[in-house]
Design a protein around this motif. Structure first.
Motif, PDB file in Angstrom:
ATOM      1  N   GLU A 128      67.420  12.290  53.966  1.00 29.67           N
ATOM      2  CA  GLU A 128      66.394  11.406  53.256  1.00 29.67           C
ATOM      3  C   GLU A 128      67.548  10.503  52.307  1.00 29.67           C
ATOM      4  N   ARG A 138      71.030   5.228  53.899  1.00 29.51           N
ATOM      5  CA  ARG A 138      71.638   5.909  55.557  1.00 29.51           C
ATOM      6  C   ARG A 138      72.082   5.350  56.109  1.00 29.51           C
ATOM      7  N   ARG A 198      67.181  18.258  55.170  1.00 27.70           N
ATOM      8  CA  ARG A 198      66.259  17.297  55.086  1.00 27.70           C
ATOM      9  C   ARG A 198      66.588  16.504  54.216  1.00 27.70           C
TER      10      ARG A 198
END
Length: 412
Positions: A408, A364, A404
């Motif tokens: 992720e 991330r 999404r």
């Protein structure tokens, strides 16, 4: 894309040092300094090639990256000749979409300078190319690394003003005539408009501070000053903005000369937004103020905060939490970190470091391709509203499954 992983030593000793990432930069204009920050031969990353349509820019590449830098006038030529880990796309806004798609399809990690594209559809095409190819996509929203923004976000997250209900931003774009009206930025074919081009940063920050994306907008504005300047002689081929910037003589704004031959973007814009969850926001942008800075106000259920200055030794964030009349003294004052001399309050090196870490290891990041897309979508909708008399416009949302995948960590 070359494998960048390094196996641990089999004898239990230290790991073998990871080799330098092999980088290229497309576009040698002003923001190509980001690639210069990334050029650290022997320390993890090296710029080995550069692309620019104007050979007049090649001396800059040799100065920054050494005489051994390989130079090209097209990105396809670059891809055919080089084995790369990642590419910086630092080109005019209207080229971001196609360049990013082709690079991602080639399996190369891509840094795209903001805005991600100049249309919402263009952003979605880039996002889908990243998902389909599996190549890593990063968007250069450096303000997420600026001390002023991070300070405000930390104060909000620890509950200093309660639940956010409103965010206001006033952007005073001093030097706007030099910065945005003497080259391609002034032509809406290449930007959509400055409400998007310049505002993409602030719209992303508004969304980040509010924790919500824009659902509906209305906007007003116009070309209110620079449209009256008749000198449209433009700039010399190969010149970039610092070459013609003159902070002493181009004031007041109507004294500017050498504007781009086409000037059809607004120099004054005001938009009002309704965000998810009932948060409301506004953004104002003016390109002929004498001062150059951003002022954010965030209002919550238990107080408000506001920045005074956005970088510099005297900049700070103030928080009011008690009822009163007008008072300068806030209940909480947080001085900003002393800025790094490398630009944008020290955010550029942090942005580049995060990108290089992401290229090598994934995971991330504080920046977000989906958030970059949502900033563009809000700016596009606001520009549509502005040019249609302030008609309210609903913002097109990103496909949930695509969002999404990026949330992720672009994995799988």
């Amino acid at each position: 894309m070359t494998d960048t992983t390094t196996a641990p030593a089999t004898d239990g000793g230290p790991r073998t040092p990871e080799r330098d990432l092999r980088l290229a930069v497309i576009g040698l204009g002003q923001r190509a300094t980001l690639a210069r920050v990334a050029h650290r031969p022997g320390e993890g990353s090296q710029v080995v090639a550069a692309v620019d349509l104007a050979p007049e820019m090649f001396p800059r590449a040799r100065e920054w990256f050494g005489d051994g830098i390989r130079l090209y006038t097209g990105h396809r030529e670059l891809l055919d000749a080089e084995d790369l880990d990642a590419v910086f796309v630092i080109t005019p806004d209207h080229t971001h979409e196609q360049l990013a798609v082709e690079l991602l399809e080639a399996g190369v990690a891509v840094f795209v300078e903001k805005p991600l594209a100049i249309t919402t559809e263009g952003c979605d095409r880039v996002l889908e190319a990243a998902r389909t190819s599996g190549a890593r996509l990063y968007v250069g929203h450096n303000m997420r690394h600026m001390p002023v923004v991070r300070t405000m976000r930390e104060l909000i997250q620890r509950g200093e003003i309660g639940e956010v209900k409103a965010v206001w931003c006033r952007h005073f774009v001093g030097h706007g005539g030099d910065f945005y009206f003497k080259d391609w930025h002034a032509d809406r074919r290449y930007t959509t408009g400055l409400l998007l081009q310049k505002g993409a940063h602030d719209l992303d920050v508004i969304h980040w501070l509010a924790g919500a994306y824009t659902e509906r907008v209305t906007a007003l504005g116009g070309l209110t000053v620079y449209g009256d300047i008749t000198d449209r002689s433009g700039q010399a081929p190969g010149a970039v903005m610092p070459d013609w910037f003159d902070p002493e003589n181009n004031w007041p704004p109507l004294s500017n000369t050498g504007l781009n031959p086409v000037v059809d973007v607004e120099d004054l814009s005001m938009m009002v937004m309704r965000l998810e969850g009932g948060v409301h926001a506004s953004y104002q942008q003016c390109h002929y103020t004498p001062d150059y800075w951003r002022n954010y106000t965030v209002i919550g259920t238990e107080g408000r905060l506001e920045n005074f200055g956005d970088h510099g030794d005297s900049a700070e964030v103030r928080v009011w939490q008690r009822r009163s009349g007008y008072r300068v003294d806030a209940d909480l004052v947080v001085p900003l970190e002393t800025p790094d001399e490398s630009g944008h309050g020290g955010s550029d090196p942090l942005l580049v470091a995060e990108f290089l870490r992401f290229v090598r290891s994934g995971g991330r990041t504080d920046t977000s391709p989906v958030a970059a897309r949502e900033a563009v979508a809000a700016g596009v909708a606001a520009t549509e509203s502005l040019r249609d008399g302030g008609r309210p416009v609903t913002v097109e949302r990103v496909a949930p499954d695509l969002a999404r995948w990026f949330e992720e960590g672009q994995a799988g």
